[in-house]
Structures are given as structure tokens and as C-alpha cells.
Design a protein around this motif. Structure first.
Motif, short mmCIF file in Angstrom:
data_model
loop_
_atom_site.label_atom_id
_atom_site.label_comp_id
_atom_site.label_asym_id
_atom_site.label_seq_id
_atom_site.Cartn_x
_atom_site.Cartn_y
_atom_site.Cartn_z
N PRO A 70 0.86 -1.19 0.00
CA PRO A 70 0.00 0.00 0.00
C PRO A 70 0.89 1.24 0.00
CG PRO A 70 -0.01 -1.05 2.17
CD PRO A 70 0.79 -1.92 1.26
N ARG A 78 -0.07 4.14 1.15
CA ARG A 78 -0.35 4.90 2.37
C ARG A 78 -1.49 4.25 3.12
NH1 ARG A 78 -2.86 10.64 1.06
NH2 ARG A 78 -3.54 10.47 3.19
N LEU A 79 -1.52 4.51 4.41
CA LEU A 79 -2.66 4.18 5.28
C LEU A 79 -2.90 5.43 6.11
CD1 LEU A 79 -1.95 0.56 6.63
CD2 LEU A 79 -3.32 1.22 4.66
N GLN A 92 -9.71 6.13 8.65
CA GLN A 92 -9.12 6.26 7.32
C GLN A 92 -8.06 5.19 7.08
OE1 GLN A 92 -10.19 8.46 4.83
NE2 GLN A 92 -9.03 6.91 3.71
N ASP A 130 -8.31 2.47 4.08
CA ASP A 130 -7.21 2.32 3.14
C ASP A 130 -6.69 0.89 3.14
OD1 ASP A 130 -7.43 5.03 2.55
OD2 ASP A 130 -5.68 5.61 3.75
N ARG A 140 -9.29 -1.39 1.35
CA ARG A 140 -9.24 -1.18 -0.11
C ARG A 140 -8.03 -1.89 -0.72
NH1 ARG A 140 -10.53 4.35 1.06
NH2 ARG A 140 -12.75 4.60 0.76
N TRP A 141 -6.87 -1.71 -0.08
CA TRP A 141 -5.66 -2.36 -0.58
C TRP A 141 -5.80 -3.88 -0.54
CZ3 TRP A 141 -2.14 -5.41 2.21
CH2 TRP A 141 -0.98 -5.77 1.49
#
Length: 186
Positions: free
Chosen positions: A119, A121-122, A168, A172, A175-176
């Protein structure tokens, strides 16, 4: 309310059922010592105590040369010498995860080891891979076992992110996972 939100997000984003196993605190000795410590009661850095290939050759040499024998980074007398690392190793063997998410501090970055595309970002944490270390969970799980290891390095071990930031990060991550993590039952 928070549980139903997380469940709804998981159902919306996951193409198949997601199964989680949580280990809330792997190093209670370190968490409850005053001041908090990276090592357990035996003075071992649990994140250098996993049985990576060549641990016997590399772990002590790395500790001596690269950390100048920093007692906070001592890998222990042998791999899995500590009950905490044996516990996590046993959990990995029995659960056979398709993803490991570890939470550390204090670098304030996102680290990744293993197959797959990491990923980027997280939440506010951006990918900044910190390296491969003898006996580390990322090295053992991600590199040698082929299980992606996402390490969330919080900026401060004594302060959790705000609810909105955790939300958030969770979104994230989900989603990843939906795009990049293979496996029938995560």
C-alpha cells in the motif's frame, strides 16, 4: 456503532469473507515497564527473535556491528527463544494468514515486507520501507514465508491516532486488501 461501521466497511470492500485474528499486545512486559520498553522481561527485542534463514549467522553479527550492541535490539540467544515470539509463530502456523498487520512505534511511517504491491499509504502514514533485519517479523513472514506484512509505525507508542485517522487507515487497508491480497479466507 463503531463495530457496525467497521463490519459494513469490510463487507463493502472485501470480495470474499475476511477472517481476522487479533493479538492485542505481544510484548506486555515492554508495555507495562516503566518507562515502556522495546524488549521483554528477558531483555530480548521480540522483533529480532523470529527464525529467519541464517539467523544463527546474521542476528548476532548485525546486533554487534550495526547496532553497537544496543541492548534494546538484542535478538536473544536463539530464534524463538522467547515465549512471546513462540506464541506468534504458533499462531501463524495454525491460522495461516494471508496478511499480517503489525503495529509498532515511533517512526510514523508505513513499512511493508513480502510479495504483492505494498500500500502506498494508510491514513497519513506513507510507505517508507525501513529495511530487512535478521529475525524480524517482516523478514520472517513477508520475505521467507511469503505472507505480506504491513507494519504500521505510529509516531508515538503512548498515543493512539484519533478516531477519524484510524477510520481512514482501516478503509485504506481494506481497499488495498481487496485489490492486492490473494487468498480465499483472510
Amino acid at each position: 456503532m463503531k463495530k457496525s461501521w467497521a463490519l459494513s466497511a469490510a463487507l463493502l470492500l472485501a470480495p470474499q469473507p475476511v477472517h481476522w485474528r487479533f493479538v492485542p499486545v505481544l510484548n506486555p512486559d515492554g508495555v507495562f515497564s516503566q518507562p515502556p520498553s522495546r524488549t521483554n522481561a528477558h531483555g530480548v527485542d521480540l522483533n529480532r527473535n523470529f527464525p529467519t534463514p541464517d539467523w544463527e549467522r546474521d542476528a548476532a553479527a548485525y546486533w554487534q556491528k550495526r547496532t553497537n550492541r544496543d541492548p534494546r535490539r538484542w535478538p536473544g540467544p536463539q530464534p524463538l527463544s522467547e515465549p512471546e515470539s513462540r506464541f506468534l509463530h504458533d499462531q501463524m502456523q495454525s491460522f495461516r494468514p494471508h496478511l499480517i498487520v503489525a503495529i509498532h512505534a515511533p517512526y510514523g511511517v508505513l513499512d511493508f515486507d513480502g510479495p504483492s504491491v505494498p500500500p502506498s499509504r494508510l491514513g497519513r502514514l506513507y510507505l517508507d520501507q525501513v529495511g530487512i533485519f535478521p529475525g524480524s517479523l517482516g523478514n520472517y513472514g513477508g520475505v521467507h514465508k511469503g505472507v505480506p506484512v504491513v507494519t504500521i509505525e505510529l509516531p508515538n507508542a503512548m498515543r493512539t491516532p484519533l478516531d477519524a485517522e484510524m477510520r481512514q487507515m482501516w478503509l485504506d487497508l481494506l481497499r488495498w486488501m481487496a485489490e492486492k491480497v490473494p487468498g480465499e479466507s483472510r
